[in-house]
Design an enzyme around this catalytic site. Sequence first.
Site, short mmCIF file in Angstrom:
data_model
loop_
_atom_site.label_atom_id
_atom_site.label_comp_id
_atom_site.label_asym_id
_atom_site.label_seq_id
_atom_site.Cartn_x
_atom_site.Cartn_y
_atom_site.Cartn_z
N ASP A 91 0.86 -1.16 0.00
CA ASP A 91 0.00 0.00 0.00
C ASP A 91 0.92 1.24 0.00
O ASP A 91 2.12 1.13 0.30
CB ASP A 91 -0.84 -0.09 1.29
CG ASP A 91 -1.46 1.23 1.65
OD1 ASP A 91 -2.17 1.79 0.80
OD2 ASP A 91 -1.22 1.70 2.78
N ASP B 44 0.11 5.22 1.17
CA ASP B 44 0.01 6.07 2.36
C ASP B 44 0.03 5.24 3.64
O ASP B 44 -0.69 4.24 3.75
CB ASP B 44 -1.30 6.87 2.35
CG ASP B 44 -1.34 7.92 1.27
OD1 ASP B 44 -1.01 7.59 0.11
OD2 ASP B 44 -1.70 9.07 1.57
N ASP C 276 1.03 9.51 5.92
CA ASP C 276 -0.24 9.80 5.28
C ASP C 276 -0.19 11.11 4.48
O ASP C 276 0.20 12.16 5.00
CB ASP C 276 -1.34 9.90 6.36
CG ASP C 276 -2.71 9.67 5.77
OD1 ASP C 276 -2.79 9.16 4.63
OD2 ASP C 276 -3.70 10.01 6.44
N THR D 283 -1.99 1.10 -4.60
CA THR D 283 -2.45 2.26 -3.84
C THR D 283 -3.83 2.71 -4.31
O THR D 283 -4.20 2.46 -5.47
CB THR D 283 -1.45 3.43 -3.98
OG1 THR D 283 -2.02 4.62 -3.46
CG2 THR D 283 -1.05 3.67 -5.43
N ASP E 177 -9.83 11.98 4.54
CA ASP E 177 -10.72 12.05 3.38
C ASP E 177 -11.46 10.72 3.28
O ASP E 177 -11.12 9.76 3.98
CB ASP E 177 -9.93 12.33 2.08
CG ASP E 177 -8.75 11.38 1.86
OD1 ASP E 177 -8.88 10.19 2.20
OD2 ASP E 177 -7.70 11.83 1.34
N LYS F 184 -8.63 -3.71 -3.66
CA LYS F 184 -7.25 -4.22 -3.71
C LYS F 184 -7.16 -5.73 -3.96
O LYS F 184 -6.10 -6.23 -4.31
CB LYS F 184 -6.49 -3.80 -2.45
CG LYS F 184 -6.23 -2.29 -2.44
CD LYS F 184 -5.16 -1.85 -1.46
CE LYS F 184 -5.05 -0.32 -1.48
NZ LYS F 184 -3.97 0.20 -0.63
N ASP G 140 -1.76 -0.97 5.84
CA ASP G 140 -2.11 -0.48 7.18
C ASP G 140 -3.61 -0.56 7.45
O ASP G 140 -4.04 -0.34 8.57
CB ASP G 140 -1.66 0.98 7.36
CG ASP G 140 -2.41 1.91 6.43
OD1 ASP G 140 -2.27 1.77 5.21
OD2 ASP G 140 -3.16 2.77 6.93
P1 IMP Z 1 -3.27 4.35 -0.10
O1 IMP Z 1 -3.08 4.33 1.38
O2 IMP Z 1 -1.96 4.27 -0.84
O3 IMP Z 1 -4.24 3.31 -0.58
O4 IMP Z 1 -3.80 5.80 -0.53
C1 IMP Z 1 -4.97 6.37 -0.01
C2 IMP Z 1 -5.02 7.85 -0.24
O5 IMP Z 1 -4.86 8.22 -1.62
C3 IMP Z 1 -6.36 8.43 0.11
O6 IMP Z 1 -6.47 8.68 1.48
C4 IMP Z 1 -6.42 9.72 -0.69
O7 IMP Z 1 -5.88 10.79 0.07
C5 IMP Z 1 -5.48 9.49 -1.86
N1 IMP Z 1 -6.19 9.45 -3.16
C6 IMP Z 1 -5.88 10.20 -4.21
N2 IMP Z 1 -6.67 9.89 -5.25
C7 IMP Z 1 -7.50 8.94 -4.85
C8 IMP Z 1 -8.54 8.21 -5.51
O8 IMP Z 1 -8.85 8.39 -6.69
N3 IMP Z 1 -9.16 7.28 -4.77
C9 IMP Z 1 -8.81 7.04 -3.49
N4 IMP Z 1 -7.86 7.68 -2.83
C10 IMP Z 1 -7.19 8.64 -3.51
MG MG Z 2 -2.69 3.17 3.44
#
Ligand code: IMP
Ligand code: MG
Length: 419
Positions: free
Chosen positions: A153, A155, A161, A189, A341, A349, A373
């Site tokens: 993943d 963030d 984050d 992601t 958000d 996923k 996470d």
């Molecule tokens: P991850 O933890 O890598 O899955 O990323 C999640 C974060 O990506 C979310 O909290 C958003 O802030 C950001 N994000 C940006 N674009 C998108 C989208 O199109 N869908 C979902 N999350 C997005």
């Molecule tokens: Mg994450």
Amino acid sequence: MTTRYRVEYALKTHRRDQLIEWIKGLLAVPFVLHSQPTGVFETPRETVEHMATTVRRRYGEIMRDVEELINDHIKHQGAGKQDRSKLKLLVPSIGSFFTPLLLYDAFLYQDQKRMISYRRFVPPSFNDVRLILNTAQVLSLTRSGHTELITFDGDVTLYDDGQSLLADNDVVARLLFLLSKGTKIGIVTAAGYTEPRRYYERLHGLLDAIHLSNLPLVFKQNLIVLGGESNYLLKYDDGHLDRLMFVPRHTWILPEMRDWSLEDIKSLLDIAQIALQDCVTNMKLDAEIIRKERAVGIIPAHGVKFAREQLEETVLAVHKILEVSSVGQRVPFCAFNGGNDVFVDIGNKEWGVRSCQQFFGGIDGSKTLHVGDQFLSAGANDFKARMACTTAWIANPRETVQLLDEVRLLEELNEQKIK
Ligand code: IMP
Ligand code: MG
């Protein structure tokens, strides 16, 4: 009938992992019976050692028993009867296991690091059990050979984050090491962008390090990014300034994903958008709605921090509305709390990891590890990866680095043993 159980269930089910809570409950018994809190003022040192030895033995026995229950569950799985396993009765939410879990050995390993058996006031915690499960998974993967694909993943897993993966992030060297061993890497992601540049901006520390490294090109090309959960696949491109290029969707999606029609996608996002707007209005959120090609979400106005409760309420409300809609039965979606958000993405996923497995020629779930996470059942987007492969649940990017060091250490120990 509103029993206490139901109240608890309604209030907490989405914030609890049943397997971890159950193991925690089992370990609480020896803790209560054998820990010696009064020892702080009355016993000599040997008694602490004695207590730790007794408690370690009892904790270890429990972990061995749980390991056996999981083996039994796997046997039932093999016979297509996993609903009849004893573990299923004890932990109804339990899913499938891709490998056995070496819980006893993992407990001894984590006990040495965290001194769980020496504690007299704090019983084995959620985090203790989570980390034992991670180690058990890594042990099991390494003992049965090389882990072929590791998906991460973004963030909170690779970087903090909302931040980006910078050159000085400790994870960069670990990821380069994995690539140098021929391990395939997928960054799976939620972040969904339609330009490679946006991914480069988020991941440039890693992408530039790969570019500058002397890894053979075939190893560099073992990095892919799966954006928007399962919507965009980008492969490493050494010759491009953004170091990534999109792979046309029709060439990599799985057969089932071809059934997600554009019409259905639009109608699912329309419903989600209305539901999100309702939450914004009802809870007077200072938020902006973002509609994308394959996602819709709310982000806070500049400087605003949403309360956890507001984020969770929004996720659960939108999830429920989509779940009962007819299009929600046809197209998989993922509604999740991104920290500050809320997004609803098309797909999830599970499909993201499966797409990586297929892209690399059909890697099995038992040879794939997803590190993330977000593993609570609702409002968390890594949870669905459990349907596609083995997983490790980390709490911050430092833990990801520790986990990768553990993978390296255990693989090296295993190789020495084989020699
Ligand atoms: P991850 O933890 O890598 O899955 O990323 C999640 C974060 O990506 C979310 O909290 C958003 O802030 C950001 N994000 C940006 N674009 C998108 C989208 O199109 N869908 C979902 N999350 C997005
Ligand atoms: Mg994450």
